[in-house]
Scaffold this active site. Structure first.
Site, PDB file in Angstrom:
ATOM      1  N   GLY A   5      -5.403 -15.588  -4.105  1.00  0.00           N
ATOM      2  CA  GLY A   5      -5.101 -14.231  -2.963  1.00  0.00           C
ATOM      3  C   GLY A   5      -5.839 -13.015  -3.412  1.00  0.00           C
ATOM      4  O   GLY A   5      -6.385 -12.476  -4.224  1.00  0.00           O
ATOM      5  N   GLY A  59      -5.731  -8.935  -1.621  1.00  0.00           N
ATOM      6  CA  GLY A  59      -5.328  -7.489  -0.852  1.00  0.00           C
ATOM      7  C   GLY A  59      -6.727  -5.958  -0.831  1.00  0.00           C
ATOM      8  O   GLY A  59      -7.505  -6.154  -1.670  1.00  0.00           O
ATOM      9  N   GLY A  60      -5.471  -5.182  -0.397  1.00  0.00           N
ATOM     10  CA  GLY A  60      -6.830  -3.891   0.065  1.00  0.00           C
ATOM     11  C   GLY A  60      -6.701  -3.595  -1.122  1.00  0.00           C
ATOM     12  O   GLY A  60      -7.950  -2.361  -1.332  1.00  0.00           O
ATOM     13  N   MET A  61      -6.200  -3.639  -1.744  1.00  0.00           N
ATOM     14  CA  MET A  61      -6.723  -3.013  -3.534  1.00  0.00           C
ATOM     15  C   MET A  61      -7.030  -4.124  -4.729  1.00  0.00           C
ATOM     16  O   MET A  61      -8.143  -3.466  -5.732  1.00  0.00           O
ATOM     17  CB  MET A  61      -5.231  -2.090  -4.377  1.00  0.00           C
ATOM     18  CG  MET A  61      -5.021  -0.745  -2.955  1.00  0.00           C
ATOM     19  SD  MET A  61      -3.598  -0.749  -4.143  1.00  0.00           S
ATOM     20  CE  MET A  61      -3.717  -0.253  -5.887  1.00  0.00           C
ATOM     21  N   VAL A  93      -5.467 -11.412  -7.088  1.00  0.00           N
ATOM     22  CA  VAL A  93      -4.828 -11.715  -7.709  1.00  0.00           C
ATOM     23  C   VAL A  93      -4.858 -13.006  -7.951  1.00  0.00           C
ATOM     24  O   VAL A  93      -5.545 -14.028  -7.655  1.00  0.00           O
ATOM     25  CB  VAL A  93      -3.380 -11.835  -6.586  1.00  0.00           C
ATOM     26  CG1 VAL A  93      -2.195 -12.720  -7.849  1.00  0.00           C
ATOM     27  CG2 VAL A  93      -2.743 -10.898  -6.723  1.00  0.00           C
ATOM     28  N   LYS A 127      -2.396  -9.214 -11.135  1.00  0.00           N
ATOM     29  CA  LYS A 127      -3.283  -8.436 -10.399  1.00  0.00           C
ATOM     30  C   LYS A 127      -4.285  -7.393 -10.907  1.00  0.00           C
ATOM     31  O   LYS A 127      -4.004  -6.416 -11.752  1.00  0.00           O
ATOM     32  CB  LYS A 127      -2.040  -7.790  -9.269  1.00  0.00           C
ATOM     33  CG  LYS A 127      -3.022  -6.876  -7.910  1.00  0.00           C
ATOM     34  CD  LYS A 127      -1.575  -6.253  -7.868  1.00  0.00           C
ATOM     35  CE  LYS A 127      -2.638  -6.000  -5.829  1.00  0.00           C
ATOM     36  NZ  LYS A 127      -1.942  -5.039  -5.291  1.00  0.00           N
ATOM     37  N   ASP A 144       5.855  -0.305   2.649  1.00  0.00           N
ATOM     38  CA  ASP A 144       4.985  -1.747   3.670  1.00  0.00           C
ATOM     39  C   ASP A 144       6.088  -3.132   3.855  1.00  0.00           C
ATOM     40  O   ASP A 144       5.384  -3.941   3.461  1.00  0.00           O
ATOM     41  CB  ASP A 144       3.756  -2.049   2.442  1.00  0.00           C
ATOM     42  CG  ASP A 144       2.775  -2.799   3.734  1.00  0.00           C
ATOM     43  OD1 ASP A 144       3.095  -2.278   5.314  1.00  0.00           O
ATOM     44  OD2 ASP A 144       1.740  -2.967   3.582  1.00  0.00           O
TER      45      ASP A 144
END
Length: 869
Positions: A109, A111-113, A116, A131, A224
């Site tokens: 996966g 994400g914005g940062m 993973v 991560k 969040d």
């Protein structure tokens, strides 16, 4: 490039770099105003690209994609498409990094940062999640600081519902966080097929609320909370365990942490964002723990309805909704939503942070209360807040309501003795005539005070109600029944229901049974109106249950047993329909089964009666075992056990009846010890159990054993009455215990030994009667003790004293006998008392004459449902 000033000079093309206003618009609208030249410049300019990458790190990838999907302008779609295509930290597929000690890294996966990976820890032979901050994000020092902070925050928090951090390491020069691997699915996958079942949804959010409480205790705010940030960890047995993940937007909740994030940037996911997170209304204050409470409420809203709280065609529209706190009532989206759940969600989604739950732990407690079938502590939004919103939407109607409130108050002025107090209320409202909300509120408060004042006046008058008093109460009932629904329909309906409930109880208390029955049905209609609108609360459900029981009792007293049975069946069917969705319904359902069994026994349908009461007892024993600290369930079980023991369905089964009575005594004694502050119900249950055991032994000819139970009951009543002198029910038990002891002593041939106890009982009953002569129960209890004391005096040869007591008994009964043909409220009839007086007077005129046998047996002159028992 100097980051201390706006980048507004050309760097890579003829198009100038955007200034602060354009970047602010970009954040708010996800590029809805972007055009082709703008995109070409941003993606070609290293300085602007860096700023764009910082912005991308501040928003989740899901939020960015959703913004592009919801936007209607080509510029927004183009920006998102090209950002996803060209921004390496979001979409680029790069080779898996090399991390010491980890093998078989596979991407799972982004994400914005960061990215993973799933990997195998070679040293410990276990699967882990890793991560890694992506290389593009590494261009931003701010993003690197965020990743480092995430690792530190996770390391500080240990909770079964928070993903556990194992270590912090390095991946090709980039920060990497090694975490436990969670087997299961993300919550957004679980909810993709539609709404999640009620109990499962509440349990998930309850567990997460406990995790958030642990975070807040460590000074951490997540900011969040959304379905994509919750994993459901599978386990061999039991329900999946929710795990909160992705702390990329979390920050310490203190001043030192505020510099890590620009307070003017909207950080989070717009559809789930707390109003203060949008940054569009600075009056809401800084982002703190209340934002996570809002997030938990938004998550529960999504789980139950399948929809996000805030929706719009553009991100700007969604942020505007979030800032305004404009949320559609959950009850409008979820059929048969338990009112308590709607109240919990609404409390979480309050616009002002200080109006939400005071802590995540308090939210977890209320969710546990709901799951356990107990009353929640949260309360729905007040009428003033709702009405103010209505007044802002409809100012013209608000002005009309202000005037209407004055008319309503004027209509309340019923009799001359109310004019003075209501004139003061009317003057107060007149001073507030320009404020519709204040006027309506004062009108309700004034009318409620009038109701209370009327009740107090009747109680203090010193005699039963007359026709004028009845008319006054009925006029109050009619005003509640027709109370206007503007400006706040929800509050007006609640006000109607509460008012009708109070009037029904008053009418019953003052012995206007037919009027009380009619008012019960008016109350039922008001509750049905609340349920149709999805705004009934747990309190309304409880009142309806109590009123239905009162209604059944009134039908029984009127001899309309078949209607009472139909009423009880209707209650059972209604509660069965709500049982799956509302855990609290099961408790009331058990009580309704018990009532139905009791009524069936009255008409001789003994097998059905016994089956219904056994169902009730079995349900309640399970409910008590599931929540042993809830006294309400145990008190209801005592009531059902008592009713079963006096039911004809069990009278022909002496062993089963004895078992019921011993269980009643055992549970009541245990409850009295466990809940010493419950000053009425457990002593009352213990008293009734001892009385029925004594009666059973007395009927079997075991008078000595019966007296032992009666003495124990009298000692209990005397001790509790001394400990709680203001508890009227305990005084009534003491009176009843003295009467019961007399029965046992008379059977043993010692009626005179009961004299001291009956004298004490008479003094207690008389004091209560003098204090509240208009209350029917006070007359009933006094009549009871006078009748038995007269019997004792005659049994000991003191006929003059017995005659005086019968005359007093006649005077107590006489005011309650109506001239309209209504049935007399006392089981011992006025004619019977008069016959006893004539017989004793004849004995005085003819010394030595043989006493005339009474028309009815005089062992228990007041048989029936004595309120004292």
């Amino acid at each position: 490039m100097d980051d201390s000033r706006p980048t507004d000079t050309p760097l890579a093309s003829a198009t100038p770099c955007p200034g602060p206003a354009i970047w602010a618009d970009l954040r708010e609208t996800a590029g809805a105003s972007a055009d082709g030249p703008f995109l070409e410049h941003v993606l070609a300019c290293p300085g602007c690209l860096e700023r764009l990458e910082v912005l991308a790190a501040e928003w989740s990838r899901d939020g960015l994609v959703a913004a592009g999907t919801a936007a209607t302008t080509p510029g927004s779609d183009a920006l998102v498409e090209r950002l996803l295509e060209h921004s390496p930290e979001i979409e680029a597929r790069s080779p898996a990094p090399v991390i010491d000690g980890l093998e078989d890294l596979g991407e799972v996966g982004r994400g914005g940062m960061g990215v993973v990976y799933r990997a195998r820890d070679a040293r410990l032979d276990r699967t882990v999640a890793v991560k890694v901050l992506t290389s593009a994000t590494a261009l931003s020092a701010e993003a690197r600081r965020r990743a480092d902070r995430e690792a530190r925050l996770l390391a500080r928090i240990v909770h079964p519902n928070i993903v556990r951090i194992l270590s912090v390491t390095d991946a090709d020069g980039l920060p990497a966080i090694v975490m436990e691997w969670i087997d299961g699915e993300a919550l957004d996958e679980r909810g993709r097929g539609g709404a999640v079942p009620l109990v499962e949804a509440v349990r998930i959010v309850r567990d997460l609320a406990g995790a958030v409480a642990a975070m807040h205790e460590s000074g951490v705010v997540h900011r969040d909370i959304k379905p994509a940030n919750v994993l459901l960890a599978t386990r061999p047995e039991g329900d999946p365990v929710p795990k909160l993940i992705d702390f990329g937007l979390a920050r310490p909740d203190d001043d030192a942490g505020h510099s890590l994030t620009n307070p003017q940037v909207a950080v989070g996911t717009p559809a789930f964002m707390a109003p203060e997170q949008t940054g569009l209304d600075p009056t809401l204050g800084p982002v703190g723990p209340a934002a996570d409470i809002h997030g938990l409420g938004a998550l529960l809203f999504w789980l139950l309805s399948g929809r996000v709280p805030y929706e719009g065609r553009t991100t700007a529209a969604v942020l505007k909704q979030a800032t305004d706190g404009t949320v559609q009532p959950l009850s409008a989206l979820v059929p048969r939503l338990p009112p308590d759940v709607g109240t919990i969600v609404a409390a979480c989604l309050e616009r002002e942070p200080e109006r939400r739950y005071r802590s995540a732990a308090a939210l977890a407690d209320d969710l546990s209360r709901f799951l356990d079938g107990r009353s929640i502590l949260a309360r729905r939004a007040g009428p003033l807040a709702r009405a103010q919103r209505w007044a802002r939407r409809r100012p013209a109607a608000a002005a009309v309501v202000a005037a209407g409130a004055l008319v309503a108050l004027a209509a309340i002025v019923g009799g001359a003795h109310h004019v003075r107090s209501l004139a003061r209320s009317r003057a107060v409202v007149a001073a507030k005539a320009g404020e519709a909300i204040a006027a309506a509120t004062l009108a309700r408060e004034s009318f409620a005070r009038l109701t209370d004042g009327s009740a107090e006046r009747f109680l203090a008058r010193g005699q039963p109600l007359d026709a004028a008093d009845r008319d006054h109460l009925l006029a109050l009932r009619d005003r509640y029944r027709d109370w206007p629904l503007e400006p706040d329909e929800e509050d007006a309906l609640h006000f109607r229901a509460v008012g009708l409930f109070r009037i029904a109880l008053l009418l019953d208390r003052f012995n206007w049974k037919d009027d009380a029955l009619e008012t019960c049905r008016d109350h039922r209609s008001s509750i049905e109106a609340l349920e149709r609108r999805g705004i009934a609360t747990g309190e309304e459900g409880l009142r309806l249950h109590l009123l239905e029981r009162l209604e059944r009792g009134l039908l029984v007293k009127a001899g309309r047993i078949d209607e009472a049975i139909a009423n009880a069946r209707g209650t059972v069917e209604r509660l069965q329909a709500h049982e799956a969705a509302d855990p609290t319904a099961e408790v009331h359902l058990a009580g309704a089964w018990g009532d139905l069994g009791n009524l069936l026994g009255k008409v001789g349908r003994l097998e059905e009666s016994r089956a219904a009461q056994e169902t009730s007892i079995a349900m309640l024993e399970q409910l008590v075992a599931a929540a042993p600290l809830d006294p309400s369930r145990q008190k209801l079980l005592l009531t059902i056990l008592h009713n079963a023991a006096i039911n004809p369905a069990f009278r022909d089964h002496p062993l089963a009846r004895r078992t019921l009575l011993e269980k009643l005594v055992e549970r009541a004694a245990a409850g009295l010890e466990s809940f010493p502050t419950e000053a009425q119900e457990f002593p009352k249950g213990l008293s009734l159990g001892l009385a029925l055991l004594a009666e059973t032994d007395l009927e079997a000819g075991n008078a000595a054993e019966a007296l032992a139970y009666a003495e124990r009951r009298a000692d209990l009543a005397r001790r509790l009455a001394a400990e709680h002198p203001r508890e009227r029910a305990l005084s009534d038990i003491l009176v009843s215990a003295a009467v019961h002891r007399f029965h046992c002593l008379r059977a043993l041939g010692r009626p005179g030994d009961a004299r001291a106890g009956l004298d004490e009982a008479e003094a207690i009953a008389m004091a209560a009667f003098v204090e509240e002569p208009a209350v029917f129960q006070r007359s009933w209890v006094l009549a009871d003790v006078l009748a038995f004391k007269a019997m004792m005096e005659e049994a000991t040869g003191r006929r003059a004293e017995a005659l005086a007591l019968h005359r007093r008994l006649r005077d107590v009964i006489l005011p309650w006998v109506k001239d309209d043909g209504s049935p007399e409220p006392f089981p011992i009839k006025l004619a019977q008392v008069k016959a006893e007086i004539e017989r004793l007077e004849a004995d005085q005129r003819v010394p030595g004459a043989t006493a005339i046998a009474p028309a009815e047996p005089r062992d228990r002159p007041l048989r029936g449902p004595n309120p004292a028992d």
